[in-house]
Structure formats: C-alpha cells, structure tokens
Design a protein around this motif. Structure first.
Motif, PDB file in Angstrom:
ATOM      1  N   ARG A 181       9.596   3.271   4.493  1.00 52.26           N
ATOM      2  CA  ARG A 181       8.449   4.186   4.603  1.00 52.26           C
ATOM      3  C   ARG A 181       8.064   4.376   6.074  1.00 52.26           C
ATOM      4  NH1 ARG A 181       2.593   2.525   1.924  1.00 52.26           N
ATOM      5  NH2 ARG A 181       1.402   4.334   2.601  1.00 52.26           N
ATOM      6  N   ARG A 232      -4.115  -5.597  -0.260  1.00 54.26           N
ATOM      7  CA  ARG A 232      -4.016  -4.240   0.290  1.00 54.26           C
ATOM      8  C   ARG A 232      -5.431  -3.760   0.524  1.00 54.26           C
ATOM      9  NH1 ARG A 232      -2.492  -1.408  -4.262  1.00 54.26           N
ATOM     10  NH2 ARG A 232      -2.160   0.503  -3.082  1.00 54.26           N
ATOM     11  N   PHE A 273      -6.033   9.811   5.239  1.00 56.21           N
ATOM     12  CA  PHE A 273      -6.417   8.439   4.884  1.00 56.21           C
ATOM     13  C   PHE A 273      -7.596   8.069   5.754  1.00 56.21           C
ATOM     14  CE2 PHE A 273      -5.517   3.734   5.465  1.00 56.21           C
ATOM     15  CZ  PHE A 273      -6.037   3.379   4.223  1.00 56.21           C
ATOM     16  N   THR A 327      -6.385  -0.925   0.188  1.00 58.58           N
ATOM     17  CA  THR A 327      -6.656   0.049  -0.862  1.00 58.58           C
ATOM     18  C   THR A 327      -6.695  -0.566  -2.263  1.00 58.58           C
ATOM     19  OG1 THR A 327      -4.308   0.484  -0.808  1.00 58.58           O
ATOM     20  CG2 THR A 327      -5.700   2.069   0.329  1.00 58.58           C
ATOM     21  N   GLU A 362       1.639  -0.237   8.978  1.00 60.96           N
ATOM     22  CA  GLU A 362       0.327   0.236   9.443  1.00 60.96           C
ATOM     23  C   GLU A 362       0.260   0.236  10.967  1.00 60.96           C
ATOM     24  OE1 GLU A 362      -3.196   0.052   7.824  1.00 60.96           O
ATOM     25  OE2 GLU A 362      -2.477   0.357   5.806  1.00 60.96           O
ATOM     26  N   GLN A 394      -4.649   4.345  -3.340  1.00 56.90           N
ATOM     27  CA  GLN A 394      -3.512   4.131  -2.445  1.00 56.90           C
ATOM     28  C   GLN A 394      -3.603   5.025  -1.227  1.00 56.90           C
ATOM     29  OE1 GLN A 394      -0.102   5.057  -4.896  1.00 56.90           O
ATOM     30  NE2 GLN A 394      -0.305   7.237  -4.506  1.00 56.90           N
ATOM     31  N   ARG A 395      -2.829   4.654  -0.230  1.00 60.46           N
ATOM     32  CA  ARG A 395      -2.832   5.428   1.006  1.00 60.46           C
ATOM     33  C   ARG A 395      -1.944   6.667   0.894  1.00 60.46           C
ATOM     34  NH1 ARG A 395      -2.294   3.442   7.197  1.00 60.46           N
ATOM     35  NH2 ARG A 395      -1.794   5.451   8.086  1.00 60.46           N
ATOM     36  N   GLY A 396      -0.776   6.504   0.297  1.00 60.19           N
ATOM     37  CA  GLY A 396       0.222   7.562   0.291  1.00 60.19           C
ATOM     38  C   GLY A 396      -0.135   8.717  -0.634  1.00 60.19           C
ATOM     39  N   ASN A 428      -1.047  -7.448   6.361  1.00 68.28           N
ATOM     40  CA  ASN A 428      -0.480  -7.081   5.056  1.00 68.28           C
ATOM     41  C   ASN A 428       0.566  -5.964   5.152  1.00 68.28           C
ATOM     42  OD1 ASN A 428      -2.410  -5.175   5.727  1.00 68.28           O
ATOM     43  ND2 ASN A 428      -3.028  -4.817   3.616  1.00 68.28           N
ATOM     44  N   TYR A 429       0.447  -5.152   6.204  1.00 70.82           N
ATOM     45  CA  TYR A 429       1.474  -4.143   6.498  1.00 70.82           C
ATOM     46  C   TYR A 429       1.784  -4.255   7.983  1.00 70.82           C
ATOM     47  CZ  TYR A 429       0.970  -1.624   2.059  1.00 70.82           C
ATOM     48  OH  TYR A 429       0.979  -1.245   0.733  1.00 70.82           O
TER      49      TYR A 429
END
Ligand code: G3H
Length: 540
Positions: free
Chosen positions: A140, A318, A484, A320, A192, A476-478, A187-188
């Motif tokens: 991603r 997350r 966002f 989110t 991120e 969710q972000r996507g 977490n990302y």
C-alpha cells in the motif's frame, strides 16, 4: 470455545519458517545526515520484539538489536543539514523542476521494492503485525508513492497554464514550505510515515525524519536507498528519544512543517516549544475513540463482521479502530452471541502463521494497562461476554468483549488502542448522539442499520462532528484518495494522496498587467527557459 491456549502461543525458534527467521541481533549505529551514513558511538536503545520464544529458561523475549540514542546535538546537526539543503528556498532541491524531483522519488521506490522481504519480516518481528497485513502495509505504501507521483504530475500540468482575470495575467504554482519534521506511529511505522514523508519531499521540502517508537529497525534496509536517491541534506533520518531530540528541533524554530501521528498531548507539547507558532504548519493524526452504532433495524451478520474486524484487526491498534460499540437493546443478545462466536474463530499466534489474526502487542506495559481497564469495568458492573476474554500471556492479551459498559467506566472514554471491545446497550439513540457530541475526539464513526429514515437522520446529526461517517462498514482510512482527517482533538489538517501535496506546499502566484511589454517579457522568459517557475513545460 476460544482458540487461545496460552502455553502453546509462543514457539520454539525451530518452529519458525525459514523465510522469517532472524539472524543475529542487529546493532545499528548508522543514521543519515547530509547525504552520509554517520556512525554513532554513544548509547544505544535496545529493540525488543513483542515475540517470546521458548528456550531452556522458559519463554524469553526476543532481542532484535539496538538503534542509536542520539542526543540533542546530533539531532540538531541533522536539522542543520536540512536547513542548508533548503537554503532559505534557494537550494537545489526546492528549485528542481517537478519532473526531476519525481525521478528521485521513482529511483527511491525502485530501491525500496527490492527490500520488501526484509521490511515485511521486521514489521512482523518488531510490531507483531501478521504477514498478510505486513505485506499489505508495504504494498500500500508503494502504491501510495505511485499515486502521489501521478497526482503531482496532474497538479503540475494544471499549473503550467496562465490565467487571465480582469486584465491580470497570472501563473499559480505550488512551492515548498521549508524544512519538514516527519514522525510516524508504531502501528503503521512504514505506511503512515511515508504518507507525510514522501509528499513533503516531492513538493521540494527538505526533511528530518524520526522513525516511530517501535518499528524502527525496519527503516535500516532503506537507509542506503534514501542516501543514494536524494541529494545531500534533503532527507535526514535520526533516532533517539523524542523528548531529547525532537524537542530540541522544535525549540530551534527552524522547523516549518510538523507532521506527527501520535497523541494530541504529545503534539501540543511539541508545538508549544516552537518559538514562531504562525510559521509552523502542522499535519497531525491524533487520538480517536470511534464509535460503532448498531440500530435495531439492521443486517446483524454484516454489522458483526464489520464490528469484529473494525475493533480487532491488528489487535485494535489502529487509530481508526472501532473503540466503543453502542448496540440497541432489541438486538443486543444476538449481537453479543454472534460477536463472541466470530471472535472465538480468530486465530491467536505468531505473525507468520497462516490465518493468524491475534498477535502479541509491542508496547511494554500494554497488557497490564488493558487488564486495569478490564478490572475497572468489571468492578463497576460490566461482564466479560466471550470465553477466555482478558486472559494474557507475556505480551499477548486475548480480546475481551465487555458489556454492559457505562459512562463511569474508564473504557467508556479512554482510547484503549488494543483488544478490548466495550459495548454500551441503549434504548434511545440519543445516548449515542450525546456521546459523539460530548466526545473530545471526532475522527470517524460507523452506523449499522437499514432504515433509511433513521440512518439519514443520524448522518445529519453527525456530519458536523466527525471526518467520516461509515454506513454498514467499519471505520478506515482507505482508499487513500479519500480525505483522511478528524475534528476536535483527533487531527489537524487533511491527508489523502491529493491533499498531502497541498499540505506540504503553498501556492505562489506570479502576476502582471496584461499589456504588450509584459506579454513580450513573459514570452521571452518562457522561450529562453529563463525560469523554472514561469514555464509552460508539460509533464507527460
Ligand atoms: O492508525 C490509523 C491508520 O491511519 C488507519 O488506517 O484504517 O487503513 O487501518 P486503516
């Protein structure tokens, strides 16, 4: 029956598939400043895995290696390199033509793709993210870079034309802001971070980047690619405690853009250190307590499926994630029963195991914190609904579905950022509306229901409260092309492929009265290629 067997959770080293085994611990002393990998001879921070392995002395936490604990002085040298490379906007990087900056990012992306396996392996070992999600995070991120390049080409094409308004001829372009400080979350740690780092770079800013508190070693395989793909000083990568390093950077007043994903308290403390507040632009992704609201008229199977993944994917870590569920009393019983059944089917284990959904948590003390929240809730009348909920083993916490949750419990307000699922039963939907209105946070929420009148009314009630309302879907972000953001203490600014390019730049306009001598002047500048700003070059 839950599938959690505490003694069987952590493996022996021999049980790990060849492809994902670790070598010797990595002692990283390199950091990137001014186009060179410098060696740090000072103290190091130990990098621990959330994973324990069975050995002769029982279960032992895996040590992955160590990273430099830079001091303020070393961090400031990195900042100075970025300041020099920007050179008050006169540097080569901020003045490079967009097409050329894109080539640098493409070169980096090609090198990054070669390191996929190592980065994915470290994502699993450092933060416990399962294989599928680790691969997804890597891919991603690459897709995000490709989309960013395409969005910038489109933006540049639009800026290559002149506009004529009321006798004034103008050309409007986006230019960089200066020196950006980019910090991502654990977490990302890849995705991120890169969603701010790459737009910052590609728009012509120079960058100091400090990796997240966990997910640090996974940047090591990319250091050479960063060094080789960008001119000296354009990207600088530092390590160490935020308090020591980042505080000094902010207090220097030389940071122009602050991209940070973490707590709103952390962001406020750091922003306050900057001596020239109005010269600092911030892009912040902060706390959230996203509610899921289950209405009485609902496709319950879908609501349960979405709520389980919404609350528990990556163990609820997350921003989110669905962090509190309001469930109408008419559907409470079947909701809890189906949720528990779904939860029981989630497989606990090591990140590389096939189909694993629940994994150990990277934050030290997290299991104790979750246990405290759980005890607080049960002492005040909540019950653990699912079999085995709240059991733990070292860094692993088996998810607990808690009901009935009430406002006097800590879990009602605190962002658990972990596998605790609080359920608040309600009769009047105003309970859920008031929760959102009174909340300090305003990132997203989910509405589960199929009565058009009720769903429509709730959408209107929430439209001025949160950044995104999801209908019959988890938060969710996507997709990354969608905005966002968040309201209140949840965010500052908006990110998306399109928005990030704007966040890290500002429009500058060159304008002149539309008359013969000026027309000739502008034409000559363009024809003789005297300026990169005044240009009609078109990127294909
Ligand atoms: O931690 C917050 C992330 O931005 C969430 O992204 O919704 O794609 O998991 P996601």
């Amino acid at each position: 029956m839950s599938r959690f067997a505490p003694e069987a959770l952590f493996p022996h080293a021999d049980d790990i598939p060849e492809a994902w085994r670790l070598g010797a611990p990595v002692e990283q002393r390199e950091y990137l400043v001014d186009g060179e990998l410098r060696r740090w001879d000072g103290p190091l921070a130990t990098v621990r895995s959330p994973i324990f392995l069975k050995g002769e002395r029982g279960e032992e936490q895996v040590i992955l290696g160590s990273t430099p604990l830079l001091d303020a002085d070393a961090a400031l040298q990195a900042l100075d390199a970025a300041v020099r490379a920007y050179d008050n906007g006169q540097g080569a990087w901020p003045n490079l033509r967009v097409g050329e900056r894109i080539h640098h990012v493409e070169a980096f992306l090609a090198r990054m793709r070669e390191r996929r396996h190592e980065v994915v392996r470290l994502l699993m070992w450092e933060i416990g993210k399962n294989l599928k999600d680790s691969e997804k995070e890597f891919d991603r991120t690459c897709d995000y870079m490709v989309d960013t390049i395409n969005a910038l080409k489109e933006l540049d094409r639009r800026s290559s034309r002149f506009e004529l308004e009321q006798g004034t001829l103008g050309q409007i372009r986006r230019v960089p802001l200066g020196v950006a400080l980019c910090m991502g979350p654990y977490n990302y740690p890849l995705n991120e971070t890169f969603t701010t780092l790459i737009p910052a770079l590609i728009m012509g800013n120079t960058v100091v980047f400090k990796p997240a508190k966990f997910g640090v070693l996974l940047m090591r395989p990319l250091l050479e690619a960063f060094r080789d793909s960008f001119p000296a000083g354009v990207i600088n990568i530092i390590y160490g405690r935020g308090r020591e390093t980042v505080s000094a950077l902010m207090a220097s007043g030389k940071v122009d853009v602050f991209a940070f994903i973490g707590t709103n308290k952390g962001a406020s403390d750091l922003k306050k250190l900057h001596p020239r507040p109005h010269r600092l632009r911030a892009a912040l992704g902060l706390d959230a307590k996203n509610p899921g609201i289950v209405l009485p008229q609902v496709d319950l199977d879908n609501a349960v499926n979405e709520a389980v993944t919404g609350a528990l994917s990556f163990n609820g870590q997350r921003c989110t994630a669905l962090k509190i569920l309001f469930v109408h009393e008419d559907v409470l019983e079947p909701f809890l029963a189906r949720f528990s059944a779904k939860l029981a089917a989630l497989k606990p284990g090591m990140p590389w195991e096939d189909g694993v959904a629940l994994t150990p948590l990277p934050e030290p003390g997290k299991v104790d914190y979750l246990a405290t929240l759980l005890q607080d809730a049960t002492a005040k009348g909540a019950q653990v609904v699912n079999d085995g909920g709240g059991q733990s083993r070292e860094s692993f916490f088996y998810p607990a579905l808690l009901c009935p949750v009430s406002p006097d419990m800590r879990i009602y307000q605190e962002e658990q950022f972990g596998p605790l699922v609080p359920v608040v039963p309600y009769r009047d939907v105003q309970t859920a509306i008031d929760y959102v209105l009174d909340s300090d946070y305003g990132q997203q929420l989910s509405i589960f229901g199929n009565d058009p009148a009720e769903v429509g009314r709730l959408v209107d009630a929430f439209a001025n409260q949160v950044g995104r309302i999801n209908i019959n879907a988890q938060c969710q972000r996507g997709p990354d092309t969608f905005p966002f953001n968040g309201r209140k203490n949840s965010a500052e600014g908006t990110l998306s492929v399109h928005d990030a390019l704007r966040t890290f730049s500002i429009r500058t306009l060159v304008a002149t009265r539309f008359q013969e001598d000026n027309k000739t002047l502008i034409s000559e500048i363009i024809r003789n290629r005297e300026s990169s700003f005044i240009s009609t070059d078109y990127i294909f």
